[in-house]
Design a protein around this motif. Structure first.
Motif, mmCIF file in Angstrom:
data_model
loop_
_atom_site.group_PDB
_atom_site.id
_atom_site.type_symbol
_atom_site.label_atom_id
_atom_site.label_comp_id
_atom_site.label_asym_id
_atom_site.label_seq_id
_atom_site.Cartn_x
_atom_site.Cartn_y
_atom_site.Cartn_z
ATOM 1 N N ALA A 366 1.103 -1.552 -0.138
ATOM 2 C CA ALA A 366 0.226 0.126 -0.462
ATOM 3 C C ALA A 366 0.944 1.215 0.446
ATOM 4 N N TYR A 367 1.938 1.390 0.357
ATOM 5 C CA TYR A 367 2.709 2.731 0.321
ATOM 6 C C TYR A 367 3.290 2.926 -0.992
ATOM 7 N N ASP A 368 3.771 1.554 -1.524
ATOM 8 C CA ASP A 368 4.471 2.344 -2.790
ATOM 9 C C ASP A 368 3.292 2.206 -3.750
ATOM 10 N N ILE A 369 1.864 1.840 -3.718
ATOM 11 C CA ILE A 369 0.704 1.768 -4.717
ATOM 12 C C ILE A 369 0.093 3.529 -4.372
ATOM 13 N N PHE A 370 0.001 3.982 -3.306
ATOM 14 C CA PHE A 370 -1.076 5.142 -3.067
ATOM 15 C C PHE A 370 0.041 6.147 -2.322
ATOM 16 N N GLY A 371 1.899 5.698 -2.700
ATOM 17 C CA GLY A 371 2.488 7.449 -2.891
ATOM 18 C C GLY A 371 2.380 7.338 -1.185
ATOM 19 N N ILE A 372 2.760 6.634 -0.659
ATOM 20 C CA ILE A 372 2.481 7.352 1.259
ATOM 21 C C ILE A 372 3.942 7.443 1.368
ATOM 22 N N LYS A 373 4.137 8.261 1.958
ATOM 23 C CA LYS A 373 5.607 8.475 2.158
ATOM 24 C C LYS A 373 6.506 8.727 4.184
ATOM 25 N N GLY A 374 4.758 9.136 4.772
ATOM 26 C CA GLY A 374 5.143 9.275 6.111
ATOM 27 C C GLY A 374 6.031 7.882 7.135
ATOM 28 N N TRP A 375 6.640 8.437 7.421
ATOM 29 C CA TRP A 375 7.544 6.565 7.564
ATOM 30 C C TRP A 375 7.184 5.296 7.173
ATOM 31 N N LYS A 376 7.357 6.134 5.383
ATOM 32 C CA LYS A 376 8.187 4.662 4.925
ATOM 33 C C LYS A 376 8.996 3.688 4.562
ATOM 34 N N ASP A 377 9.958 4.255 4.776
ATOM 35 C CA ASP A 377 11.561 3.269 5.247
ATOM 36 C C ASP A 377 10.680 2.034 6.440
ATOM 37 N N SER A 378 10.714 3.283 7.333
ATOM 38 C CA SER A 378 10.705 2.069 8.994
ATOM 39 C C SER A 378 9.726 1.150 8.784
ATOM 40 N N ILE A 379 8.384 1.879 8.259
ATOM 41 C CA ILE A 379 6.773 0.779 8.197
ATOM 42 C C ILE A 379 7.885 -0.447 7.295
ATOM 43 N N GLN A 380 7.895 0.180 6.147
ATOM 44 C CA GLN A 380 8.211 -1.246 5.054
ATOM 45 C C GLN A 380 8.911 -2.058 5.481
ATOM 46 N N SER A 381 10.769 -1.785 6.581
ATOM 47 C CA SER A 381 11.446 -2.533 6.729
ATOM 48 C C SER A 381 10.709 -3.603 8.181
ATOM 49 N N PHE A 382 10.022 -2.940 8.652
ATOM 50 C CA PHE A 382 9.640 -4.139 9.839
ATOM 51 C C PHE A 382 8.135 -4.684 9.568
ATOM 52 N N ALA A 383 7.414 -4.452 8.599
ATOM 53 C CA ALA A 383 6.734 -5.368 7.594
ATOM 54 C C ALA A 383 7.257 -6.101 7.102
ATOM 55 N N GLY A 384 7.933 -5.629 6.023
ATOM 56 C CA GLY A 384 8.659 -6.791 5.273
ATOM 57 C C GLY A 384 9.563 -8.096 6.342
ATOM 58 N N LEU A 385 10.371 -7.963 7.362
ATOM 59 C CA LEU A 385 10.842 -8.099 7.601
ATOM 60 C C LEU A 385 10.119 -9.477 9.127
ATOM 61 N N ALA A 386 8.168 -8.488 8.816
ATOM 62 C CA ALA A 386 7.051 -9.494 10.081
ATOM 63 C C ALA A 386 6.700 -10.347 9.195
ATOM 64 N N ALA A 387 6.219 -10.369 7.433
ATOM 65 C CA ALA A 387 6.218 -11.320 6.480
ATOM 66 C C ALA A 387 7.025 -11.993 6.073
ATOM 67 N N ALA A 388 8.705 -11.808 6.160
ATOM 68 C CA ALA A 388 9.622 -12.864 6.098
ATOM 69 C C ALA A 388 9.247 -13.950 7.008
ATOM 70 N N VAL A 389 9.285 -13.568 8.321
ATOM 71 C CA VAL A 389 9.350 -14.177 9.703
ATOM 72 C C VAL A 389 8.363 -15.358 9.281
ATOM 73 N N LEU A 390 6.790 -14.884 9.138
ATOM 74 C CA LEU A 390 5.986 -15.821 9.394
ATOM 75 C C LEU A 390 5.778 -16.671 8.691
ATOM 76 N N SER A 391 6.333 -16.093 7.017
ATOM 77 C CA SER A 391 6.391 -16.856 6.006
ATOM 78 C C SER A 391 7.313 -18.014 5.856
ATOM 79 N N SER A 392 8.187 -18.080 6.665
ATOM 80 C CA SER A 392 9.328 -19.134 6.654
ATOM 81 C C SER A 392 9.217 -19.847 8.274
#
Length: 413
Positions: A366-392
């Motif tokens: 959603a951050y990439d599609i809708f162009g959300i700028k606030g806390w983008k790097d932090s939110i995407q980093s933690f969301a990506g790491l959480a998704a990686a842990v759960l899928s693994s």
């Protein structure tokens, strides 16, 4: 014609007969016809040596009836011996004639098979596949992103020394390298949904919802077939396009997402222009967003079904407890209910893990599609790491179950 003497008529006969005869008659009846307080021999008895002997009373009540009765037959003695045997077997939880012993052995076999499966064997089989390597690289990629956040904003907030800049440069290069490697590992993933689309061509039933009759049994007139071809055109009458249009939306989204990811990977390799690669990446993100929404809806429906089954099993166990049924009186039913409830709880747990992973994916894309700028790097980093842990974790559990089944097959053979 001989007469039949009834033992209960002695009081009536005593008034009309002589005293001597009455005393002799009473002494004879006392030795042969005196009824006990509760005559068990007068009731219907089943042979306890049969295949299904009747349930005997408890030992205390049986002793009470034994003291009250005058004589015990041979069948009664054997029945009491069987009663003692059944009492001992009923008190033993491990043994049951209804098949609980077989279920307990199955539990023991599963536990033994789980002990045989080592952790490094699961990871070894995971890293052989491209999906397992993708999850490993994803963990490393987003772990580096999270560390860079702490490095820049907490650990070395104002550090501009040469070695700090060199560490950041190397970590950024590693992160980009993992991202590009993952793009290459998931190439040609569109072949799986394509095979599902092509498999629909072998279905002999009509695509129209009003008829379920095979095409071979319903020959269409030539005029109607020609008119339909002229209306739809020869392009849309192709079997592949018909199968593509009749495919479910999740499969179409997966197919479009895979093709778009491959186009973007080819643009990263330099084989396709960067503008086309950016458009393909944006289209892939839209497909990812829609497929994530579809997955959340399907996950919610499945969780509702599983929770309904859980309530059904729990209500059945509650009714059995109210009726006085215990694990000793109904060991097979209670054991089956416990197993079913444990299986449903485990499935519900992994459905919750899948829902959390889909939620993290939705936040990320959603951050990439809708162009959300606030806390983008932090939110995407933690969301990506959480998704990686759960899928693994999901992939690890799946591969472990595969190895456990192999160990069970070798154990039983």
């Amino acid at each position: 014609m001989s007469s039949i003497t009834f033992p209960h008529l002695d009081e009536d006969m005593g008034s009309s007969s002589s005293p001597n005869l009455n005393s002799m008659h009473d002494s004879m009846q006392a030795s042969f016809y005196t009824p006990p307080a509760f005559d068990m021999s007068s009731s219907f008895q089943m042979n306890p040596l049969s295949a299904h002997p009747p349930r005997t009373p408890r030992s205390s009540s049986a002793a009470h009836f034994r003291n009250m009765s005058m004589s015990i037959s041979v069948y009664d003695e054997k029945g009491e011996e069987q009663q003692d045997t059944e009492t001992v077997r009923g008190e033993n939880v491990e043994v049951d004639e209804d098949g609980v012993e077989e279920l307990d052995e199955e539990d023991a076999r599963v536990k033994e098979a789980e002990k045989l499966v080592k952790t490094h064997e699961v990871w070894r089989d995971l890293f052989v596949t491209s999906n397992g390597r993708d999850k490993a690289f994803k963990l490393m990629q987003y772990s580096i992103r999270v560390y860079l956040l702490f490095h820049r904003k907490i650990l070395f907030r104002g550090g501009n020394s040469a070695w700090q800049l060199e560490i950041v440069r190397r970590l950024l290069a590693a992160k980009n390298g993992f991202s590009f490697t993952r793009k290459l590992l998931i190439m040609f993933n569109w072949l799986n949904p394509l095979s599902q689309v092509l498999a629909q061509q072998s279905v002999p039933f009509s695509s129209s919802g009003s008829s379920l009759t095979p095409h071979s049994l319903t020959p269409a007139p030539e005029s109607s077939s020609k008119s339909s071809q002229s209306y739809a055109g020869p392009f849309l009458s192709h079997p592949f396009l018909r199968a593509l249009l009749s495919a479910p939306p999740p499969i179409l989204l997966e197919l479009a997402n895979g093709l778009s990811d491959d186009i973007y990977a080819l643009s990263r390799l330099g084989l396709i222009g960067p503008k086309l690669g950016e458009r393909a990446s944006r289209f892939a993100n839209w497909c990812w967003l829609l497929s994530t929404l579809v997955g959340l809806v399907e996950n919610g429906v499945e969780m509702g079904v599983i929770e309904g089954l859980q309530r059904e099993v729990q209500s059945r166990a509650y009714k059995e407890s109210l009726s006085g049924a215990t694990s000793k009186s109904q060991p097979k039913e209670s054991k089956i209910d416990e197993r079913e409830l444990a299986r449903l709880q485990k499935k519900n747990y992994w459905l919750q893990i899948s829902r959390a992973k889909l939620a993290m994916d939705f936040i990320f894309v959603a951050y990439d599609i809708f162009g959300i700028k606030g806390w983008k790097d932090s939110i995407q980093s933690f969301a990506g790491l959480a998704a990686a842990v759960l899928s693994s974790a999901k992939l690890y559990d799946k591969q472990k179950n595969v190895l456990v089944n192999k160990a069970l097959a070798s154990y039983t053979s």
